[in-house]
Design a protein around this motif. Structure first.
Motif, PDB file in Angstrom:
ATOM      1  N   GLN A  72       0.837  -1.197   0.000  1.00  0.00           N
ATOM      2  CA  GLN A  72       0.000   0.000   0.000  1.00  0.00           C
ATOM      3  C   GLN A  72       0.873   1.248   0.000  1.00  0.00           C
ATOM      4  OE1 GLN A  72      -3.008  -0.266  -0.628  1.00  0.00           O
ATOM      5  NE2 GLN A  72      -3.647  -2.301   0.059  1.00  0.00           N
ATOM      6  N   PRO A  73       0.877   2.028  -1.081  1.00  0.00           N
ATOM      7  CA  PRO A  73       1.746   3.208  -1.154  1.00  0.00           C
ATOM      8  C   PRO A  73       1.528   4.197  -0.018  1.00  0.00           C
ATOM      9  CG  PRO A  73       0.867   2.673  -3.317  1.00  0.00           C
ATOM     10  CD  PRO A  73       0.156   1.783  -2.344  1.00  0.00           C
ATOM     11  N   GLY A  74       0.283   4.381   0.405  1.00  0.00           N
ATOM     12  CA  GLY A  74       0.021   5.324   1.491  1.00  0.00           C
ATOM     13  C   GLY A  74       0.703   4.911   2.782  1.00  0.00           C
ATOM     14  N   GLN A  75       0.704   3.613   3.072  1.00  0.00           N
ATOM     15  CA  GLN A  75       1.378   3.121   4.271  1.00  0.00           C
ATOM     16  C   GLN A  75       2.881   3.379   4.197  1.00  0.00           C
ATOM     17  OE1 GLN A  75       0.421  -1.003   4.821  1.00  0.00           O
ATOM     18  NE2 GLN A  75      -1.696  -0.618   5.401  1.00  0.00           N
ATOM     19  N   VAL A  76       3.469   3.150   3.040  1.00  0.00           N
ATOM     20  CA  VAL A  76       4.915   3.340   2.899  1.00  0.00           C
ATOM     21  C   VAL A  76       5.272   4.818   2.971  1.00  0.00           C
ATOM     22  CG1 VAL A  76       6.907   2.930   1.409  1.00  0.00           C
ATOM     23  CG2 VAL A  76       5.114   1.200   1.591  1.00  0.00           C
ATOM     24  N   ARG A  77       4.473   5.667   2.358  1.00  0.00           N
ATOM     25  CA  ARG A  77       4.736   7.100   2.429  1.00  0.00           C
ATOM     26  C   ARG A  77       4.690   7.587   3.886  1.00  0.00           C
ATOM     27  NH1 ARG A  77       0.886   7.257  -2.179  1.00  0.00           N
ATOM     28  NH2 ARG A  77       2.152   7.331  -4.087  1.00  0.00           N
ATOM     29  N   VAL A 113      10.149  -0.111 -15.665  1.00  0.00           N
ATOM     30  CA  VAL A 113       9.106  -0.539 -14.743  1.00  0.00           C
ATOM     31  C   VAL A 113       7.776   0.099 -15.129  1.00  0.00           C
ATOM     32  CG1 VAL A 113      10.733  -0.888 -12.855  1.00  0.00           C
ATOM     33  CG2 VAL A 113       9.577   1.315 -13.092  1.00  0.00           C
ATOM     34  N   LEU A 114       6.721  -0.379 -14.527  1.00  0.00           N
ATOM     35  CA  LEU A 114       5.381   0.152 -14.767  1.00  0.00           C
ATOM     36  C   LEU A 114       5.248   1.576 -14.231  1.00  0.00           C
ATOM     37  CD1 LEU A 114       3.444  -3.012 -13.558  1.00  0.00           C
ATOM     38  CD2 LEU A 114       3.612  -2.255 -15.949  1.00  0.00           C
ATOM     39  N   ASP A 115       4.254   2.271 -14.707  1.00  0.00           N
ATOM     40  CA  ASP A 115       3.929   3.571 -14.114  1.00  0.00           C
ATOM     41  C   ASP A 115       3.400   3.349 -12.703  1.00  0.00           C
ATOM     42  OD1 ASP A 115       4.601   4.976 -16.443  1.00  0.00           O
ATOM     43  OD2 ASP A 115       2.571   4.781 -17.263  1.00  0.00           O
ATOM     44  N   PRO A 116       3.771   4.207 -11.762  1.00  0.00           N
ATOM     45  CA  PRO A 116       3.336   3.995 -10.378  1.00  0.00           C
ATOM     46  C   PRO A 116       1.848   4.238 -10.189  1.00  0.00           C
ATOM     47  CG  PRO A 116       4.483   6.088 -10.591  1.00  0.00           C
ATOM     48  CD  PRO A 116       4.647   5.379 -11.910  1.00  0.00           C
ATOM     49  N   LEU A 117       1.287   3.525  -9.237  1.00  0.00           N
ATOM     50  CA  LEU A 117      -0.094   3.774  -8.830  1.00  0.00           C
ATOM     51  C   LEU A 117      -0.188   5.187  -8.280  1.00  0.00           C
ATOM     52  CD1 LEU A 117      -2.808   2.124  -8.515  1.00  0.00           C
ATOM     53  CD2 LEU A 117      -2.182   1.886  -6.110  1.00  0.00           C
ATOM     54  N   THR A 118      -1.207   5.922  -8.677  1.00  0.00           N
ATOM     55  CA  THR A 118      -1.298   7.319  -8.269  1.00  0.00           C
ATOM     56  C   THR A 118      -1.904   7.502  -6.883  1.00  0.00           C
ATOM     57  OG1 THR A 118      -3.416   7.500  -9.442  1.00  0.00           O
ATOM     58  CG2 THR A 118      -1.425   8.146 -10.640  1.00  0.00           C
ATOM     59  N   GLY A 119      -2.718   6.584  -6.432  1.00  0.00           N
ATOM     60  CA  GLY A 119      -3.365   6.744  -5.134  1.00  0.00           C
ATOM     61  C   GLY A 119      -2.586   6.118  -4.001  1.00  0.00           C
ATOM     62  N   ASP A 120      -3.153   6.188  -2.806  1.00  0.00           N
ATOM     63  CA  ASP A 120      -2.534   5.628  -1.606  1.00  0.00           C
ATOM     64  C   ASP A 120      -2.891   4.167  -1.379  1.00  0.00           C
ATOM     65  OD1 ASP A 120      -1.191   7.922  -0.912  1.00  0.00           O
ATOM     66  OD2 ASP A 120      -2.715   8.616   0.507  1.00  0.00           O
ATOM     67  N   VAL A 121      -3.978   3.707  -2.005  1.00  0.00           N
ATOM     68  CA  VAL A 121      -4.493   2.376  -1.702  1.00  0.00           C
ATOM     69  C   VAL A 121      -4.559   1.529  -2.963  1.00  0.00           C
ATOM     70  CG1 VAL A 121      -6.446   1.068  -0.785  1.00  0.00           C
ATOM     71  CG2 VAL A 121      -5.838   3.276   0.227  1.00  0.00           C
ATOM     72  N   MET A 122      -3.985   0.330  -2.898  1.00  0.00           N
ATOM     73  CA  MET A 122      -4.136  -0.660  -3.954  1.00  0.00           C
ATOM     74  C   MET A 122      -5.467  -1.366  -3.722  1.00  0.00           C
ATOM     75  SD  MET A 122      -1.931  -4.099  -4.777  1.00  0.00           S
ATOM     76  CE  MET A 122      -2.983  -5.095  -3.697  1.00  0.00           C
ATOM     77  N   VAL A 133       5.650  -0.240  -7.405  1.00  0.00           N
ATOM     78  CA  VAL A 133       6.475   0.841  -7.967  1.00  0.00           C
ATOM     79  C   VAL A 133       6.290   2.118  -7.152  1.00  0.00           C
ATOM     80  CG1 VAL A 133       6.863   2.327  -9.974  1.00  0.00           C
ATOM     81  CG2 VAL A 133       6.474  -0.119 -10.298  1.00  0.00           C
ATOM     82  N   ALA A 134       5.042   2.442  -6.821  1.00  0.00           N
ATOM     83  CA  ALA A 134       4.773   3.639  -6.018  1.00  0.00           C
ATOM     84  C   ALA A 134       5.422   3.539  -4.646  1.00  0.00           C
ATOM     85  CB  ALA A 134       3.265   3.847  -5.883  1.00  0.00           C
ATOM     86  N   CYS A 135       5.399   2.335  -4.054  1.00  0.00           N
ATOM     87  CA  CYS A 135       6.057   2.135  -2.758  1.00  0.00           C
ATOM     88  C   CYS A 135       7.572   2.342  -2.882  1.00  0.00           C
ATOM     89  CB  CYS A 135       5.768   0.729  -2.235  1.00  0.00           C
ATOM     90  SG  CYS A 135       4.053   0.404  -1.784  1.00  0.00           S
ATOM     91  N   GLU A 136       8.170   1.771  -3.914  1.00  0.00           N
ATOM     92  CA  GLU A 136       9.608   1.961  -4.142  1.00  0.00           C
ATOM     93  C   GLU A 136       9.938   3.448  -4.259  1.00  0.00           C
ATOM     94  OE1 GLU A 136      11.272  -0.059  -7.443  1.00  0.00           O
ATOM     95  OE2 GLU A 136      10.615  -2.061  -6.825  1.00  0.00           O
ATOM     96  N   ASN A 137       9.131   4.171  -5.024  1.00  0.00           N
ATOM     97  CA  ASN A 137       9.383   5.597  -5.223  1.00  0.00           C
ATOM     98  C   ASN A 137       9.303   6.367  -3.912  1.00  0.00           C
ATOM     99  OD1 ASN A 137       9.674   5.083  -7.925  1.00  0.00           O
ATOM    100  ND2 ASN A 137       7.693   5.922  -8.533  1.00  0.00           N
ATOM    101  N   ALA A 138       8.367   5.983  -3.057  1.00  0.00           N
ATOM    102  CA  ALA A 138       8.237   6.666  -1.764  1.00  0.00           C
ATOM    103  C   ALA A 138       9.485   6.467  -0.923  1.00  0.00           C
ATOM    104  CB  ALA A 138       7.010   6.138  -1.020  1.00  0.00           C
ATOM    105  N   VAL A 139      10.035   5.253  -0.920  1.00  0.00           N
ATOM    106  CA  VAL A 139      11.265   4.990  -0.166  1.00  0.00           C
ATOM    107  C   VAL A 139      12.424   5.774  -0.760  1.00  0.00           C
ATOM    108  CG1 VAL A 139      12.887   3.213   0.571  1.00  0.00           C
ATOM    109  CG2 VAL A 139      10.448   2.701   0.478  1.00  0.00           C
TER     110      VAL A 139
END
Length: 336
Positions: A72-77, A113-122, A133-139
């Motif tokens: 979940q990108p929001g959790q990682v951010r 790689v794929l384009d990152p998910l734009t939202g916080d929740v998968m 990908v979005a999680c990686e970018n946040a890190v």
């Protein structure tokens, strides 16, 4: 070493906690506790990562490394923002699903790689790769390249595989669906497999935390043709019956799914479109210390774990991957 595991109650997270504790490290596991129990010896921090106060306790401590397996990108951010001044290293377990092209074999970490998910929740597994990908970018955005480790894992196997992908074949060969011992296998000699034992991945992640390894790595198993993988599964199961091969077009005509799910054959993937999915180049991780136990050991231990499960012996038990005895017998009758 002081290690904070965000999770620690599910399969890989538990194995990381166990590995680090065996080495004498201080380990804290931040989790809701709904996926399982935290191994004895670790400090348990009960928290819900969807809440804004999830990191209030751990953000007051200093950590040598934080390990995160979220999708979940929001959790990682939120986690990276809360802990970037408290942790020397942030280790994120990603996935080979981040890559945009699954058809090209032997690609390394520089592949697109794929384009990152734009939202916080998968919302569904359909966007799993984009979410990772979005999680990686946040890190990367918060910790930078010199304080982060991204492990793009391949298929994880071994004891505890409740997804049923690595346990299906040794179990099927040990317990054929029909009386003459025939077992149905996909006829795809050109397809490669890459199973990494959960224990080997956990060992490397703890090694990386100890040695402050940074960067992005494909952490996959060794590339082994599917027929060779099935031969190993057959050997550990002691199977001596006939092996019946079916071509992919015939399997698809019978509504058999590849990879996972109901009425599926695990590890099988269509080629050429998935020729690169299980053939990623993991030379960089091996150079950084990743070691693999023999596939025979992984499958033998997985079979022993399968036989110890409470569900073992209940042939009507619905697995997450593979064919039921009824479906297997029906397919074999069509091929006879």
């Amino acid at each position: 070493m002081r290690l904070l595991v965000l999770g620690g109650t599910a399969w890989l997270g538990q194995q990381v906690v166990v590995t680090a504790l065996k080495r004498g490290h201080f380990v804290a596991a931040l989790a809701r506790g709904e996926s399982g129990s935290v191994p004895p010896g670790a400090v348990v921090v009960r928290a819900d990562r969807s809440r804004p106060d999830a990191y209030e306790v751990v953000r007051t401590q200093d950590w040598d490394a934080v390990l995160d397996v979220s999708r979940q990108p929001g959790q990682v951010r939120q986690a990276t923002a809360a802990l970037h001044e408290r942790s020397q290293t942030y280790i994120f377990v990603s996935s080979g699903n981040v890559y945009a092209d699954t058809s090209v074999p032997h690609q390394n970490e520089n592949a697109p790689v794929l384009d990152p998910l734009t939202g916080d929740v998968m919302e569904s597994m359909e966007t799993y790769g984009e979410a990772k990908v979005a999680c990686e970018n946040a890190v990367r955005d918060t910790f930078g390249g010199d304080r982060m480790l991204v492990a793009r894992s391949g298929l994880i196997g071994g004891p505890g595989d409740t997804f049923d992908r690595t346990g299906y074949w040794p179990l099927r060969f040990s317990r054929p669906a029909v009386s003459d011992g025939r077992v149905l296998v996909p006829d795809v000699p050109e397809l490669l497999t890459q199973v990494i034992d959960v224990r080997d991945l956990a060992n490397w992640l703890v090694d990386a935390a100890e040695n402050k390894v940074h960067g992005t790595f494909n952490t996959t198993g060794e590339s082994i043709p599917l027929p060779e993988h099935l031969d190993v599964a057959r050997h550990v199961a002691g199977h001596t019956g006939p092996v019946v091969k079916a071509r992919p077009h015939w399997l698809m005509a019978q509504d058999i799914e590849p990879w996972a799910g109901e009425r599926s054959l695990p590890l099988w993937l269509p080629v050429p479109e998935y020729a690169g999915f299980s053939s990623r180049d993991s030379a960089a991780a091996r150079a950084a210390g990743l070691r693999h136990r023999p596939l025979e050991e992984t499958l033998a231990d997985t079979l022993a774990w399968e036989r110890a499960r409470p569900e073992y012996g209940h042939r009507r038990y619905k697995r997450h991957a593979g064919l039921s005895d009824f479906d297997e017998a029906e397919l074999l009758s069509l091929l006879s």
